[in-house]
Design a protein around this motif. Structure first.
Motif, short mmCIF file in Angstrom:
data_model
loop_
_atom_site.label_atom_id
_atom_site.label_comp_id
_atom_site.label_asym_id
_atom_site.label_seq_id
_atom_site.Cartn_x
_atom_site.Cartn_y
_atom_site.Cartn_z
N GLY A 26 3.34 -64.10 -9.46
CA GLY A 26 3.49 -62.58 -10.35
C GLY A 26 4.08 -62.67 -11.31
N GLU A 27 4.42 -61.58 -12.20
CA GLU A 27 4.88 -61.49 -13.30
C GLU A 27 6.26 -60.57 -13.13
OE1 GLU A 27 2.42 -60.00 -16.24
OE2 GLU A 27 0.91 -61.49 -15.86
N MET A 28 7.15 -60.68 -14.21
CA MET A 28 8.52 -59.89 -14.05
C MET A 28 7.89 -58.58 -14.91
SD MET A 28 11.99 -62.00 -14.23
CE MET A 28 11.75 -62.10 -16.04
N LYS B 272 16.99 -53.96 -12.70
CA LYS B 272 16.90 -55.25 -11.60
C LYS B 272 15.81 -55.93 -12.34
CE LYS B 272 19.01 -53.78 -7.44
NZ LYS B 272 18.84 -53.69 -5.86
N PHE B 273 15.80 -57.16 -12.60
CA PHE B 273 14.78 -58.13 -12.80
C PHE B 273 14.45 -59.01 -11.68
CE2 PHE B 273 16.04 -57.26 -17.14
CZ PHE B 273 14.90 -56.77 -17.76
N PHE B 274 13.16 -59.22 -11.14
CA PHE B 274 13.20 -60.03 -9.90
C PHE B 274 12.24 -61.25 -10.24
CE2 PHE B 274 13.41 -55.74 -8.27
CZ PHE B 274 14.59 -55.82 -7.39
N CYS B 275 12.60 -62.33 -9.81
CA CYS B 275 12.06 -63.74 -10.15
C CYS B 275 11.77 -64.46 -8.70
CB CYS B 275 12.96 -64.53 -10.73
SG CYS B 275 12.34 -66.09 -11.27
N GLN B 276 10.06 -64.08 -8.44
CA GLN B 276 9.57 -64.65 -7.32
C GLN B 276 9.24 -66.04 -7.39
OE1 GLN B 276 6.19 -61.95 -6.49
NE2 GLN B 276 7.58 -60.23 -6.71
N VAL B 277 9.98 -66.83 -7.05
CA VAL B 277 10.03 -68.40 -7.09
C VAL B 277 9.28 -68.70 -5.86
CG1 VAL B 277 11.29 -70.64 -7.19
CG2 VAL B 277 12.06 -68.73 -8.34
N ASP B 278 8.17 -69.76 -6.08
CA ASP B 278 7.24 -70.22 -4.88
C ASP B 278 8.19 -71.51 -4.60
OD1 ASP B 278 5.48 -71.47 -3.67
OD2 ASP B 278 3.70 -71.02 -4.89
N TYR B 279 8.61 -71.58 -3.30
CA TYR B 279 9.22 -72.89 -2.75
C TYR B 279 8.19 -74.18 -2.07
CZ TYR B 279 13.73 -70.98 -4.03
OH TYR B 279 14.59 -70.15 -4.78
N THR B 280 7.00 -73.78 -2.54
CA THR B 280 6.16 -74.82 -2.04
C THR B 280 6.63 -76.08 -2.49
OG1 THR B 280 4.25 -74.04 -3.50
CG2 THR B 280 4.22 -73.24 -1.15
N CYS B 281 7.07 -76.06 -3.79
CA CYS B 281 7.44 -77.13 -4.49
C CYS B 281 8.97 -76.97 -4.65
CB CYS B 281 6.83 -77.49 -5.85
SG CYS B 281 5.06 -77.90 -5.90
N MET B 282 9.54 -78.21 -4.59
CA MET B 282 11.12 -78.14 -4.64
C MET B 282 11.52 -77.44 -5.94
SD MET B 282 13.76 -81.04 -3.96
CE MET B 282 13.73 -82.11 -5.61
N HIS C 198 17.56 -65.00 -7.42
CA HIS C 198 16.07 -64.39 -7.73
C HIS C 198 16.28 -63.17 -8.34
CE1 HIS C 198 15.85 -67.17 -4.41
NE2 HIS C 198 14.94 -67.49 -4.87
N VAL C 199 17.54 -62.38 -8.43
CA VAL C 199 17.68 -61.00 -9.15
C VAL C 199 18.58 -61.04 -10.05
CG1 VAL C 199 18.20 -58.70 -8.49
CG2 VAL C 199 16.85 -60.06 -6.84
N HIS C 200 18.31 -60.48 -11.26
CA HIS C 200 19.23 -60.30 -12.43
C HIS C 200 19.42 -58.69 -12.51
CE1 HIS C 200 21.91 -60.23 -15.64
NE2 HIS C 200 21.14 -59.65 -16.64
N GLN C 201 20.78 -57.98 -12.30
CA GLN C 201 20.94 -56.77 -12.25
C GLN C 201 21.87 -56.51 -13.41
OE1 GLN C 201 21.63 -54.64 -8.55
NE2 GLN C 201 23.69 -53.90 -9.38
N ILE C 202 21.73 -55.23 -13.86
CA ILE C 202 22.66 -54.70 -14.98
C ILE C 202 22.84 -53.29 -14.36
CG2 ILE C 202 22.96 -54.20 -17.33
CD1 ILE C 202 20.47 -55.87 -17.97
#
Length: 167
Positions: free
Chosen positions: A49-51, A63-73, A102-106
């Motif tokens: 996706g996109e932030m 809050k910013f969310f970063c949806q990392v895909d763990y299919t690759c290390m 995965h989350v940055h919050q201010i």
């Protein structure tokens, strides 16, 4: 025929369970190819996706969310803040929300928080990056800043350029 011990053990168990299993109706099928030929990811990390760009009033929580895909290390996830004039890039300490990288919050946005926020997922082969822009409204100042829409367009262009370089 020489057979690996783990394959032999799996086949023996399967054969035994088919013929004399305590629960004969239990379906014990599995794909032997996953044991023999495990798939190994050999690529760059991926972020799904996109932030989302955010416009917030001074004092708001974002809050910013970063949806990392763990299919690759993925070895690390890092966050960066770039000022609106691109003069300063600051590494942000992880774990701002109970250790969730995965989350940055201010918790209370101020004018100094305005700018681009980047989430960077890294492994030994390289990195993937997502960028979003935080525009802060209600700063006082009399409207002398750069128009928000212009900044959002520039942030999107920078993101697309960074994405193209990581491919």
């Amino acid at each position: 025929v020489i057979m690996r011990a783990d394959i032999w053990l799996a086949l023996s168990f399967y054969s035994h369970c088919v013929h004399s299993c305590k629960y004969p109706n239990l379906n014990m099928k599995f794909d032997l190819r996953k044991i023999v030929e495990p798939k190994t990811c050999t690529g760059l990390p991926k972020i799904n996706g996109e932030m989302e760009n955010i416009t917030a009033a001074a004092g708001d929580k974002v809050k910013f969310f970063c949806q990392v895909d763990y299919t690759c290390m993925v070895n690390s996830i890092k966050w960066f803040h770039t000022t609106p004039d691109n003069s300063t890039i600051t590494s942000i300490k992880p774990g701002s929300l109970g250790g969730d990288r995965h989350v940055h919050q201010i918790s209370s946005v101020s004018s100094t928080d305005e700018g681009s926020y980047s989430c960077v997922a890294e492994n030994v082969l390289g990195q993937a990056q997502q960028v979003a822009y935080l525009a802060v409204s209600g700063q006082g100042g009399g409207g002398g800043g750069t128009p928000t829409l212009f900044i959002l367009v520039i942030a999107r262009i920078l993101y697309l350029c960074a994405e193209r370089k990581s491919v």
